[in-house]
Design a protein around this motif. Sequence first.
Motif, mmCIF file in Angstrom:
data_model
loop_
_atom_site.group_PDB
_atom_site.id
_atom_site.type_symbol
_atom_site.label_atom_id
_atom_site.label_comp_id
_atom_site.label_asym_id
_atom_site.label_seq_id
_atom_site.Cartn_x
_atom_site.Cartn_y
_atom_site.Cartn_z
ATOM 1 N N MET A 52 0.799 -1.256 -0.013
ATOM 2 C CA MET A 52 0.248 -0.058 0.061
ATOM 3 C C MET A 52 0.809 1.182 -0.069
ATOM 4 O O MET A 52 1.907 1.350 0.813
ATOM 5 C CB MET A 52 -0.764 0.108 1.283
ATOM 6 N N GLY A 53 0.554 2.291 -1.057
ATOM 7 C CA GLY A 53 1.367 3.501 -0.884
ATOM 8 C C GLY A 53 0.707 4.480 0.027
ATOM 9 O O GLY A 53 -0.439 4.280 0.618
ATOM 10 N N SER A 54 1.310 5.880 -0.254
ATOM 11 C CA SER A 54 0.996 6.957 0.542
ATOM 12 C C SER A 54 -0.103 7.552 -0.162
ATOM 13 O O SER A 54 -0.261 7.742 -1.402
ATOM 14 C CB SER A 54 2.296 7.786 0.659
ATOM 15 N N ILE A 55 -0.959 8.067 0.697
ATOM 16 C CA ILE A 55 -2.006 8.756 0.135
ATOM 17 C C ILE A 55 -1.920 10.429 0.247
ATOM 18 O O ILE A 55 -1.413 10.787 1.469
ATOM 19 C CB ILE A 55 -3.375 8.630 0.696
ATOM 20 N N VAL A 56 -1.837 10.933 -1.010
ATOM 21 C CA VAL A 56 -1.740 12.751 -0.901
ATOM 22 C C VAL A 56 -2.772 13.404 -1.351
ATOM 23 O O VAL A 56 -3.293 12.988 -2.423
ATOM 24 C CB VAL A 56 -0.266 13.023 -1.422
ATOM 25 N N VAL A 57 -3.331 14.010 -0.774
ATOM 26 C CA VAL A 57 -4.363 15.015 -1.285
ATOM 27 C C VAL A 57 -4.355 16.513 -1.184
ATOM 28 O O VAL A 57 -3.536 16.920 -0.240
ATOM 29 C CB VAL A 57 -5.705 14.868 -0.371
ATOM 30 N N ASP A 58 -4.971 17.077 -2.125
ATOM 31 C CA ASP A 58 -5.026 18.756 -2.003
ATOM 32 C C ASP A 58 -6.048 19.150 -0.589
ATOM 33 O O ASP A 58 -7.168 18.567 -0.793
ATOM 34 C CB ASP A 58 -5.581 19.347 -3.149
ATOM 35 N N VAL A 59 -5.573 20.031 0.048
ATOM 36 C CA VAL A 59 -6.388 20.445 1.363
ATOM 37 C C VAL A 59 -6.455 21.991 1.402
ATOM 38 O O VAL A 59 -5.408 22.663 0.865
ATOM 39 C CB VAL A 59 -5.943 19.775 2.639
ATOM 40 N N GLU A 60 -7.523 22.553 1.424
ATOM 41 C CA GLU A 60 -7.562 24.040 1.577
ATOM 42 C C GLU A 60 -7.767 24.065 2.989
ATOM 43 O O GLU A 60 -8.904 23.695 3.365
ATOM 44 C CB GLU A 60 -8.558 24.558 0.576
ATOM 45 N N VAL A 61 -7.242 25.127 3.640
ATOM 46 C CA VAL A 61 -7.323 25.608 4.974
ATOM 47 C C VAL A 61 -7.737 27.023 4.930
ATOM 48 O O VAL A 61 -6.960 28.028 4.547
ATOM 49 C CB VAL A 61 -6.274 25.552 5.863
ATOM 50 N N TYR A 62 -8.767 27.438 5.851
ATOM 51 C CA TYR A 62 -9.295 28.999 5.756
ATOM 52 C C TYR A 62 -9.420 29.456 7.174
ATOM 53 O O TYR A 62 -9.861 28.744 8.001
ATOM 54 C CB TYR A 62 -10.617 29.126 5.013
ATOM 55 N N GLY A 63 -8.927 30.818 7.082
ATOM 56 C CA GLY A 63 -8.916 31.556 8.410
ATOM 57 C C GLY A 63 -9.745 32.824 8.208
ATOM 58 O O GLY A 63 -10.359 32.932 7.041
ATOM 59 N N PRO A 64 -9.957 33.546 9.161
ATOM 60 C CA PRO A 64 -10.740 34.898 8.824
ATOM 61 C C PRO A 64 -10.101 35.932 7.728
ATOM 62 O O PRO A 64 -10.764 36.725 7.154
ATOM 63 C CB PRO A 64 -10.760 35.597 10.232
ATOM 64 N N ARG A 65 -8.965 35.750 7.658
ATOM 65 C CA ARG A 65 -8.190 36.529 6.574
ATOM 66 C C ARG A 65 -7.801 36.018 5.268
ATOM 67 O O ARG A 65 -7.024 36.594 4.599
ATOM 68 C CB ARG A 65 -7.169 37.298 7.237
ATOM 69 N N GLY A 66 -8.327 34.446 4.856
ATOM 70 C CA GLY A 66 -7.688 34.071 3.699
ATOM 71 C C GLY A 66 -7.446 32.558 3.898
ATOM 72 O O GLY A 66 -7.896 31.976 5.062
ATOM 73 N N GLY A 67 -7.152 31.895 2.652
ATOM 74 C CA GLY A 67 -7.047 30.556 2.628
ATOM 75 C C GLY A 67 -5.486 30.177 2.069
ATOM 76 O O GLY A 67 -4.799 31.081 1.383
ATOM 77 N N ALA A 68 -5.302 28.821 2.317
ATOM 78 C CA ALA A 68 -4.004 28.373 1.825
ATOM 79 C C ALA A 68 -4.298 26.807 1.259
ATOM 80 O O ALA A 68 -5.041 26.166 1.560
ATOM 81 C CB ALA A 68 -2.809 28.262 2.707
ATOM 82 N N ARG A 69 -3.590 26.580 0.010
ATOM 83 C CA ARG A 69 -3.676 25.050 -0.466
ATOM 84 C C ARG A 69 -2.663 24.338 -0.160
ATOM 85 O O ARG A 69 -1.378 24.916 -0.270
ATOM 86 C CB ARG A 69 -3.884 25.439 -1.957
ATOM 87 N N LEU A 70 -2.943 23.174 0.564
ATOM 88 C CA LEU A 70 -1.592 22.492 0.920
ATOM 89 C C LEU A 70 -1.724 21.048 0.343
ATOM 90 O O LEU A 70 -2.883 20.609 0.191
ATOM 91 C CB LEU A 70 -2.013 22.154 2.607
ATOM 92 N N ARG A 71 -0.343 20.733 0.060
ATOM 93 C CA ARG A 71 -0.586 19.163 -0.222
ATOM 94 C C ARG A 71 -0.260 18.381 1.139
ATOM 95 O O ARG A 71 0.417 18.528 1.820
ATOM 96 C CB ARG A 71 0.642 18.942 -1.200
ATOM 97 N N ALA A 72 -1.368 17.588 1.435
ATOM 98 C CA ALA A 72 -1.366 16.782 2.645
ATOM 99 C C ALA A 72 -1.234 15.406 2.499
ATOM 100 O O ALA A 72 -1.992 14.795 1.639
ATOM 101 C CB ALA A 72 -2.596 17.205 3.420
ATOM 102 N N LEU A 73 -0.196 14.711 3.403
ATOM 103 C CA LEU A 73 -0.172 13.211 3.329
ATOM 104 C C LEU A 73 -1.385 12.806 4.570
ATOM 105 O O LEU A 73 -1.479 13.316 5.575
ATOM 106 C CB LEU A 73 1.533 13.189 4.103
ATOM 107 N N VAL A 74 -1.897 11.983 3.924
ATOM 108 C CA VAL A 74 -2.976 11.270 4.961
ATOM 109 C C VAL A 74 -2.354 10.412 5.898
ATOM 110 O O VAL A 74 -1.322 9.303 5.609
ATOM 111 C CB VAL A 74 -4.284 10.500 4.358
#
Length: 122
Positions: A1-23
């Motif tokens: 079984m390999g690693s799972i990587v997904v695109d995640v967006e995280v938002y706060g009151p002043r904006g957002g960020a797109r992150l590559r996240a390892l599950v």
Amino acid sequence: MGSIVVDVEVYGPRGGARLRALVDTGFYGDIITTPEKVQGLGIEYKYERFRKLPNGEVIKVKYGGGEIRVEDSVTHGDIEVWPDLKLPTNIDALLGVTALERLGFRVDPKTGRLEKVELYLL
């Protein structure tokens, strides 16, 4: 079984960020990343908790709340910031099982792939 990587967006009151996240199915939490990756989002990291590392060391980390998006699913969760977090190349964060469950995803143990779980209210 390999690693799972997904695109995640995280938002706060002043904006957002797109992150590559390892599950990380061994992480019972939402998101772990470095402070630099979520800087400027307006998330207040005023809470602290202790985390035990795989080597047995216990560290204190800061966290705050924010919006977490994976594909078309959204939840609110804890964004933990670890200044000394070491991640693989091209990975910005770890995505834990509590966020996955709230987002309606699970890791299929047979295929090792992330799959959407149909949720029904009766």
